[in-house]
Design an enzyme around this catalytic site. Structure first.
Site, PDB file in Angstrom:
ATOM      1  N   ASN A   1       0.864  -1.356  -0.084  1.00  0.00           N
ATOM      2  CA  ASN A   1       0.116  -0.001   0.105  1.00  0.00           C
ATOM      3  C   ASN A   1       0.900   1.362   0.043  1.00  0.00           C
ATOM      4  O   ASN A   1       1.626   1.475   0.942  1.00  0.00           O
ATOM      5  CB  ASN A   1      -0.855  -0.097   1.358  1.00  0.00           C
ATOM      6  CG  ASN A   1      -1.860   1.242   1.189  1.00  0.00           C
ATOM      7  OD1 ASN A   1      -1.828   2.071   0.478  1.00  0.00           O
ATOM      8  ND2 ASN A   1      -2.519   1.242   2.682  1.00  0.00           N
TER       9      ASN A   1
ATOM     10  N   LYS B   1       0.102   4.306  -0.051  1.00  0.00           N
ATOM     11  CA  LYS B   1      -0.551   5.251   0.512  1.00  0.00           C
ATOM     12  C   LYS B   1      -0.406   6.650  -0.421  1.00  0.00           C
ATOM     13  O   LYS B   1      -0.236   6.455  -1.602  1.00  0.00           O
ATOM     14  CB  LYS B   1       0.104   5.627   1.896  1.00  0.00           C
ATOM     15  CG  LYS B   1      -0.188   4.306   2.669  1.00  0.00           C
ATOM     16  CD  LYS B   1      -0.035   4.547   4.178  1.00  0.00           C
ATOM     17  CE  LYS B   1      -0.217   2.908   4.857  1.00  0.00           C
ATOM     18  NZ  LYS B   1      -0.145   2.929   6.261  1.00  0.00           N
TER      19      LYS B   1
ATOM     20  N   HIS C   1      -9.462   0.818   5.060  1.00  0.00           N
ATOM     21  CA  HIS C   1      -8.446   1.116   5.827  1.00  0.00           C
ATOM     22  C   HIS C   1      -8.168   2.118   7.060  1.00  0.00           C
ATOM     23  O   HIS C   1      -9.483   3.251   7.066  1.00  0.00           O
ATOM     24  CB  HIS C   1      -7.073   1.841   4.846  1.00  0.00           C
ATOM     25  CG  HIS C   1      -5.792   1.799   5.162  1.00  0.00           C
ATOM     26  ND1 HIS C   1      -5.317   2.589   5.974  1.00  0.00           N
ATOM     27  CD2 HIS C   1      -4.805   0.671   5.089  1.00  0.00           C
ATOM     28  CE1 HIS C   1      -4.024   2.353   6.705  1.00  0.00           C
ATOM     29  NE2 HIS C   1      -3.468   1.144   5.932  1.00  0.00           N
TER      30      HIS C   1
ATOM     31  N   GLU D   1      -6.792   4.488   7.984  1.00  0.00           N
ATOM     32  CA  GLU D   1      -6.659   5.906   7.767  1.00  0.00           C
ATOM     33  C   GLU D   1      -7.867   6.659   7.071  1.00  0.00           C
ATOM     34  O   GLU D   1      -7.926   7.936   7.276  1.00  0.00           O
ATOM     35  CB  GLU D   1      -5.365   6.007   7.046  1.00  0.00           C
ATOM     36  CG  GLU D   1      -3.884   5.760   7.765  1.00  0.00           C
ATOM     37  CD  GLU D   1      -3.023   5.158   6.873  1.00  0.00           C
ATOM     38  OE1 GLU D   1      -2.870   5.227   5.532  1.00  0.00           O
ATOM     39  OE2 GLU D   1      -2.028   4.662   7.720  1.00  0.00           O
TER      40      GLU D   1
ATOM     41  N   GLU E   1      -5.099  -5.300  10.513  1.00  0.00           N
ATOM     42  CA  GLU E   1      -4.095  -4.307  10.826  1.00  0.00           C
ATOM     43  C   GLU E   1      -4.272  -3.600  12.128  1.00  0.00           C
ATOM     44  O   GLU E   1      -5.455  -2.645  12.125  1.00  0.00           O
ATOM     45  CB  GLU E   1      -4.179  -3.139   9.755  1.00  0.00           C
ATOM     46  CG  GLU E   1      -3.759  -3.927   8.301  1.00  0.00           C
ATOM     47  CD  GLU E   1      -3.382  -2.558   7.336  1.00  0.00           C
ATOM     48  OE1 GLU E   1      -2.254  -2.822   6.935  1.00  0.00           O
ATOM     49  OE2 GLU E   1      -3.972  -1.661   7.138  1.00  0.00           O
TER      50      GLU E   1
ATOM     51  N   GLY F   1       2.423   1.889  10.879  1.00  0.00           N
ATOM     52  CA  GLY F   1       3.556   3.104  10.890  1.00  0.00           C
ATOM     53  C   GLY F   1       4.363   3.457  11.903  1.00  0.00           C
ATOM     54  O   GLY F   1       5.240   4.588  12.257  1.00  0.00           O
TER      55      GLY F   1
ATOM     56  N   SER G   1       3.554  -2.533  10.265  1.00  0.00           N
ATOM     57  CA  SER G   1       4.947  -2.570  10.696  1.00  0.00           C
ATOM     58  C   SER G   1       5.551  -3.876  10.194  1.00  0.00           C
ATOM     59  O   SER G   1       6.460  -4.374  10.904  1.00  0.00           O
ATOM     60  CB  SER G   1       5.107  -2.130  12.109  1.00  0.00           C
ATOM     61  OG  SER G   1       4.990  -0.864  12.560  1.00  0.00           O
TER      62      SER G   1
HETATM   63  P1  13P Z   1       3.135   0.299   7.668  1.00  0.00           P
HETATM   64  O1  13P Z   1       3.525  -0.975   7.217  1.00  0.00           O
HETATM   65  O2  13P Z   1       3.673   1.354   7.336  1.00  0.00           O
HETATM   66  O3  13P Z   1       3.139   0.008   9.105  1.00  0.00           O
HETATM   67  O4  13P Z   1       1.636   0.402   7.200  1.00  0.00           O
HETATM   68  C1  13P Z   1       0.725  -0.646   7.405  1.00  0.00           C
HETATM   69  C2  13P Z   1      -0.421  -0.354   6.478  1.00  0.00           C
HETATM   70  O5  13P Z   1      -1.127   0.641   6.737  1.00  0.00           O
HETATM   71  C3  13P Z   1      -0.686  -1.186   5.317  1.00  0.00           C
HETATM   72  O6  13P Z   1      -2.064  -0.850   4.701  1.00  0.00           O
END
Ligand code: 13P
Length: 254
Positions: free
Chosen positions: A11, A13, A96, A98, A171, A177, A214
């Site tokens: 992803n 982002k 997601h 976010e 997740e 992150g 992560s």
């Molecule tokens: P990270 O791997 O940066 O922690 O992000 C995970 C994520 O949100 C994948 O959709």
């Protein structure tokens, strides 16, 4: 058709201008000579068509990061599932954290988007996961149960539709992150419970269950060796072709 395991999905982002995205896609294409599992990238919408074009014939899955719940209409700034498909996407990430926590998307909206994605012939990667507060309060499984019941169009699957266009990504919000992850035991227990929750609600094979939050080259093998972890949804580490490929091979893909 069932997606081959492991599934390692990147992803991107809100990252990448045209040159970065095409370079990253090109580096992955060089490595992906013969894929034994499923490797996927989810670039920002501005790069989707070009990345999809660059990856034609490689077997690498390309997808969007969100879609609208309607197939067309007066929705300024939104992108419909058939448009993603038309741009070359085979999949889309939905729900997601976010978007759930950053933009206030609730389970009902995620479910409507998931229906729209499936109707457009896309594979829906539906994300679920608890916040730090819910984790600390021991409410992880309750949250996941609620999100599964609310975010997935389960009626489709209990009426005989195959869940072969569905992928579920667990997740934990607090692991995204942050460099923190649940312990391997915790991930194992949660994924086992997810499989048990989904089993009676879905006819036929269970959809792949991914872990996200992560995932890095150095923890990927341990995480993807856990029972009921069929792959990983990777954020930051998917922006580096070498590291992302190492995660894929750590999960058994080549
Ligand atoms: P990270 O791997 O940066 O922690 O992000 C995970 C994520 O949100 C994948 O959709």
């Amino acid at each position: 058709m069932a997606l081959p395991r492991p599934l390692v999905l990147g992803n991107w982002k809100m990252n990448g201008l045209r040159a970065d995205g095409l370079t990253l896609a090109g580096r992955l294409a060089e490595r992906a000579v013969k894929l034994s599992g499923t490797l996927g990238v989810f670039p920002p919408a501005t790069l989707l068509a070009q990345v999809a074009q660059r990856l034609v014939g490689t077997g690498i899955m390309v997808g969007g990061q969100d879609c609208h719940e309607k197939p067309s209409g007066a929705h300024t700034g939104s992108i419909a599932a058939p448009m993603l498909r038309d741009a070359g996407a085979g999949a889309v990430i939905l729900g997601h954290s976010e978007r759930r926590h950053g933009l206030g998307e609730d389970d009902a909206l995620v479910q409507a988007k998931t229906r729209a994605a499936l109707a457009a012939g896309l594979t829906a990667i539906v994300c679920i996961g608890e916040t730090e507060e819910e984790y600390a309060g021991g409410r992880t499984l309750d949250v996941l149960e609620r999100q599964i019941a609310g975010s997935l169009p389960l009626d489709l699957f209990t009426r005989g539709a195959k869940a072969d266009s569905l992928v579920i990504a667990y997740e934990p919000v607090w692991a995204i992150g942050t460099g923190r992850t649940p312990s391997l035991d915790e991930i194992g227990r949660t994924h086992t419970r997810l499989a048990e929750m989904l089993g009676p609600r879905i006819e036929g094979d269970l959809p792949p269950l991914l872990y996200g939050g992560s995932v890095k080259p150095d923890n990927a093998a341990d995480i993807m060796a856990i029972a009921h972890v069929d792959g990983a949804l990777v954020g930051g580490a998917s922006l580096d072709a070498d590291g992302f490929w190492r995660i894929y091979t750590a999960g058994g893909g080549a």
